[in-house]
Design a protein around this motif. Structure first.
Motif, mmCIF file in Angstrom:
data_model
loop_
_atom_site.group_PDB
_atom_site.id
_atom_site.type_symbol
_atom_site.label_atom_id
_atom_site.label_comp_id
_atom_site.label_asym_id
_atom_site.label_seq_id
_atom_site.Cartn_x
_atom_site.Cartn_y
_atom_site.Cartn_z
ATOM 1 N N PRO A 137 42.152 52.667 39.710
ATOM 2 C CA PRO A 137 43.405 52.044 39.270
ATOM 3 C C PRO A 137 43.449 50.552 39.560
ATOM 4 O O PRO A 137 44.076 49.787 38.832
ATOM 5 C CB PRO A 137 44.472 52.799 40.054
ATOM 6 N N LEU A 138 42.797 50.143 40.660
ATOM 7 C CA LEU A 138 42.653 48.730 41.002
ATOM 8 C C LEU A 138 41.199 48.465 41.376
ATOM 9 O O LEU A 138 40.616 49.211 42.174
ATOM 10 C CB LEU A 138 43.564 48.346 42.167
ATOM 11 N N GLU A 139 40.628 47.405 40.824
ATOM 12 C CA GLU A 139 39.289 46.950 41.190
ATOM 13 C C GLU A 139 39.438 45.634 41.964
ATOM 14 O O GLU A 139 40.554 45.142 42.165
ATOM 15 C CB GLU A 139 38.430 46.761 39.943
ATOM 16 N N SER A 140 38.330 45.052 42.383
ATOM 17 C CA SER A 140 38.382 43.782 43.106
ATOM 18 C C SER A 140 39.106 42.731 42.276
ATOM 19 O O SER A 140 38.842 42.571 41.082
ATOM 20 C CB SER A 140 36.969 43.302 43.424
ATOM 21 N N ALA A 141 40.033 42.026 42.908
ATOM 22 C CA ALA A 141 40.803 40.994 42.211
ATOM 23 C C ALA A 141 39.952 39.731 42.080
ATOM 24 O O ALA A 141 39.575 39.124 43.084
ATOM 25 C CB ALA A 141 42.083 40.693 42.973
ATOM 26 N N ILE A 142 39.644 39.358 40.844
ATOM 27 C CA ILE A 142 38.712 38.261 40.577
ATOM 28 C C ILE A 142 39.382 37.079 39.889
ATOM 29 O O ILE A 142 39.163 35.922 40.238
ATOM 30 C CB ILE A 142 37.549 38.750 39.682
ATOM 31 N N TRP A 143 40.211 37.361 38.898
ATOM 32 C CA TRP A 143 40.705 36.330 37.992
ATOM 33 C C TRP A 143 42.107 35.853 38.348
ATOM 34 O O TRP A 143 42.977 36.653 38.687
ATOM 35 C CB TRP A 143 40.726 36.848 36.546
ATOM 36 N N GLY A 144 42.310 34.564 38.221
ATOM 37 C CA GLY A 144 43.660 34.037 38.362
ATOM 38 C C GLY A 144 44.529 34.419 37.187
ATOM 39 O O GLY A 144 45.747 34.575 37.300
ATOM 40 N N GLY A 145 43.911 34.588 36.031
ATOM 41 C CA GLY A 145 44.626 34.964 34.812
ATOM 42 C C GLY A 145 43.631 35.240 33.711
ATOM 43 O O GLY A 145 42.411 35.095 33.886
ATOM 44 N N ALA A 146 44.150 35.646 32.535
ATOM 45 C CA ALA A 146 43.265 35.996 31.423
ATOM 46 C C ALA A 146 43.968 35.789 30.091
ATOM 47 O O ALA A 146 45.195 35.953 29.989
ATOM 48 C CB ALA A 146 42.804 37.448 31.549
ATOM 49 N N VAL A 147 43.172 35.443 29.081
ATOM 50 C CA VAL A 147 43.617 35.438 27.688
ATOM 51 C C VAL A 147 42.736 36.451 26.975
ATOM 52 O O VAL A 147 41.508 36.288 26.915
ATOM 53 C CB VAL A 147 43.470 34.046 27.049
ATOM 54 N N ASP A 148 43.343 37.513 26.452
ATOM 55 C CA ASP A 148 42.556 38.633 25.929
ATOM 56 C C ASP A 148 42.720 38.812 24.431
ATOM 57 O O ASP A 148 43.820 38.999 23.918
ATOM 58 C CB ASP A 148 42.952 39.929 26.626
ATOM 59 N N ASN A 149 41.591 38.789 23.725
ATOM 60 C CA ASN A 149 41.545 39.039 22.289
ATOM 61 C C ASN A 149 41.070 40.443 21.954
ATOM 62 O O ASN A 149 40.987 40.801 20.782
ATOM 63 C CB ASN A 149 40.588 38.049 21.624
ATOM 64 N N ALA A 194 42.337 46.876 29.686
ATOM 65 C CA ALA A 194 42.604 47.744 30.833
ATOM 66 C C ALA A 194 41.847 47.249 32.067
ATOM 67 O O ALA A 194 42.391 47.230 33.184
ATOM 68 C CB ALA A 194 42.203 49.178 30.503
ATOM 69 N N TRP A 195 40.603 46.828 31.881
ATOM 70 C CA TRP A 195 39.799 46.281 32.986
ATOM 71 C C TRP A 195 40.438 45.013 33.542
ATOM 72 O O TRP A 195 40.494 44.809 34.751
ATOM 73 C CB TRP A 195 38.388 46.015 32.483
ATOM 74 N N LEU A 196 40.946 44.172 32.664
ATOM 75 C CA LEU A 196 41.595 42.945 33.116
ATOM 76 C C LEU A 196 42.819 43.248 33.975
ATOM 77 O O LEU A 196 43.057 42.586 34.989
ATOM 78 C CB LEU A 196 41.982 42.077 31.921
ATOM 79 N N THR A 197 43.601 44.245 33.592
ATOM 80 C CA THR A 197 44.777 44.571 34.410
ATOM 81 C C THR A 197 44.360 44.967 35.819
ATOM 82 O O THR A 197 45.099 44.740 36.782
ATOM 83 C CB THR A 197 45.609 45.711 33.788
ATOM 84 N N ARG A 198 43.174 45.548 35.960
ATOM 85 C CA ARG A 198 42.708 46.019 37.269
ATOM 86 C C ARG A 198 42.032 44.936 38.085
ATOM 87 O O ARG A 198 41.775 45.131 39.286
ATOM 88 C CB ARG A 198 41.722 47.189 37.079
ATOM 89 N N THR A 199 41.705 43.790 37.463
ATOM 90 C CA THR A 199 40.891 42.783 38.156
ATOM 91 C C THR A 199 41.563 41.414 38.270
ATOM 92 O O THR A 199 40.968 40.486 38.837
ATOM 93 C CB THR A 199 39.533 42.610 37.446
ATOM 94 N N VAL A 200 42.783 41.254 37.750
ATOM 95 C CA VAL A 200 43.508 39.992 37.906
ATOM 96 C C VAL A 200 44.182 39.952 39.273
ATOM 97 O O VAL A 200 44.694 40.958 39.769
ATOM 98 C CB VAL A 200 44.545 39.816 36.764
ATOM 99 N N LYS A 201 44.185 38.778 39.874
ATOM 100 C CA LYS A 201 44.747 38.583 41.205
ATOM 101 C C LYS A 201 46.266 38.795 41.213
ATOM 102 O O LYS A 201 46.923 38.704 40.169
ATOM 103 C CB LYS A 201 44.453 37.163 41.696
ATOM 104 N N PRO A 202 46.833 39.041 42.397
ATOM 105 C CA PRO A 202 48.290 39.170 42.507
ATOM 106 C C PRO A 202 49.018 37.970 41.893
ATOM 107 O O PRO A 202 48.628 36.826 42.100
ATOM 108 C CB PRO A 202 48.524 39.254 44.017
ATOM 109 N N TRP A 203 50.038 38.264 41.115
ATOM 110 C CA TRP A 203 50.897 37.303 40.450
ATOM 111 C C TRP A 203 50.180 36.510 39.344
ATOM 112 O O TRP A 203 50.676 35.497 38.871
ATOM 113 C CB TRP A 203 51.575 36.354 41.444
#
Length: 330
Positions: free
Chosen positions: A211-223, A230-239
């Motif tokens: 449900p949660l993976e290591s938080a890597i990204w400050g944010g994302a733009v997804d095409n 779904a992977w991005l939701t699990r790997t974006v940092k808090p807030w």
């Protein structure tokens, strides 16, 4: 009565999509208060889906294709516009419910017409088009929701497409560290030119199933949508923020509430068609100023004449297209 050429999309009784050039008159166009002589248009993936029948885009038939246009006002029933004004129209239901920009003349609802912003030529406006407008809206909404360069790297999926390319350029110009997520290793030099500092081969990513993976990204733009989103939701940092723009992979999203309630991740939907006029006009003004990409000349990888339009679609369908394609209408 003066006739002009248009690239028109229709559907047969057997529900097969057909498209081709036709001569038309103004009276045959969908209603609108502003008549525009079209100079430039562009190609978005949505245009390709509409013209080839690969996607259900048009809500009525027949219609002229092309969701974007830039040109010069011929006549106007609305006092906001007069003959000779340079204007643009992006999205706003063109090639869905109204005749679009793949025609030498267009008749457009006045509320959809945008005065050409200071800092942009008609050609540059179509180098941006709906793709650039969408990318800029993603960046603007992320920043309105607290995104800053200090929060960490921003990953852009579908990086070599029009939206992805422009998003990378804008983000890098604003001081963000940008990671390009793409399956096209041969385009790393192109993406580096736009401002990407790191690269991820999408074919080699192990996305995990937690449900949660290591938080890597400050944010994302997804095409991409689907598994990638779904992977991005699990790997974006808090807030952190994820701007959801496209569905190249899949329109479905299989995730949990964990990223949202345990990390405060925000999933921002980006709709470039339906919005208040003041938001549309303000964002276009910013695209002529602080959000104007620094490398539009690199992002436009192809320029074709109106008569060459149909031959460009295959490169979008097979995934070989990079950047933006401009269409010279007249």
């Amino acid at each position: 009565m003066t006739t002009f050429s248009a690239y028109r999309i229709d559907r047969t009784e057997e529900k097969k999509i057909t498209a081709g050039y036709q001569n038309m008159t103004l009276d045959e166009l969908t209603p609108g208060e502003v008549v525009i002589r079209v100079r430039w248009s562009d190609i978005n993936f949505k245009d390709v889906l509409a013209a080839t029948g690969k996607g259900k885009i048009l809500r009525r038939y027949p219609l002229n294709g092309g969701i974007d246009l830039a040109g010069v006002v011929e006549s106007s029933e609305d006092e906001r516009f007069g003959p000779g004004d340079e204007v643009l129209v992006a999205g706003c239901g063109l090639s869905e419910t109204a005749d679009g920009g793949y025609a030498e003349m267009a008749r457009i609802c006045a509320d959809c017409v945008v005065p050409m912003p200071a800092g942009l030529s008609m050609k540059e406006a179509m180098a941006l088009g709906t793709a650039g407008f969408t990318a800029a809206m993603a960046v603007m909404r992320m920043e309105q929701n607290g995104q800053t360069p200090e929060h960490g790297k921003v990953v852009v999926t579908g990086a070599t497409g029009g939206v992805g390319s422009i998003a990378i350029d804008i983000l890098a110009s604003l001081g963000y560290e940008v990671v390009a997520f793409t399956g096209k290793k041969d385009q790393y030099d192109y993406l580096r030119t736009l401002g990407a500092s790191e690269f991820i081969d999408r074919h080699s990513v192990e996305m995990g199933t937690n449900p949660l993976e290591s938080a890597i990204w400050g944010g994302a733009v997804d095409n991409a949508g689907g598994e990638t989103l779904a992977w991005l939701t699990r790997t974006v940092k808090p807030w952190g923020n994820i701007a959801s723009i496209g569905l190249v992979d899949d329109f479905r999203l299989n995730t949990t509430v964990m990223p949202f309630i345990l990390r405060g991740v925000s999933l921002l939907g980006i709709n470039s068609i339906e919005m208040p006029n003041h938001v549309r006009n303000t964002l276009w003004e910013r695209l002529g100023r602080d959000l104007k990409p620094a490398h539009l000349d690199k992002i436009v990888t192809r320029e074709v004449g109106f008569d060459e339009l149909p031959q460009t679609f295959d490169s979008y369908l097979d995934g070989s297209n990079t950047g933006r394609t401009l269409v010279r209408i007249c």
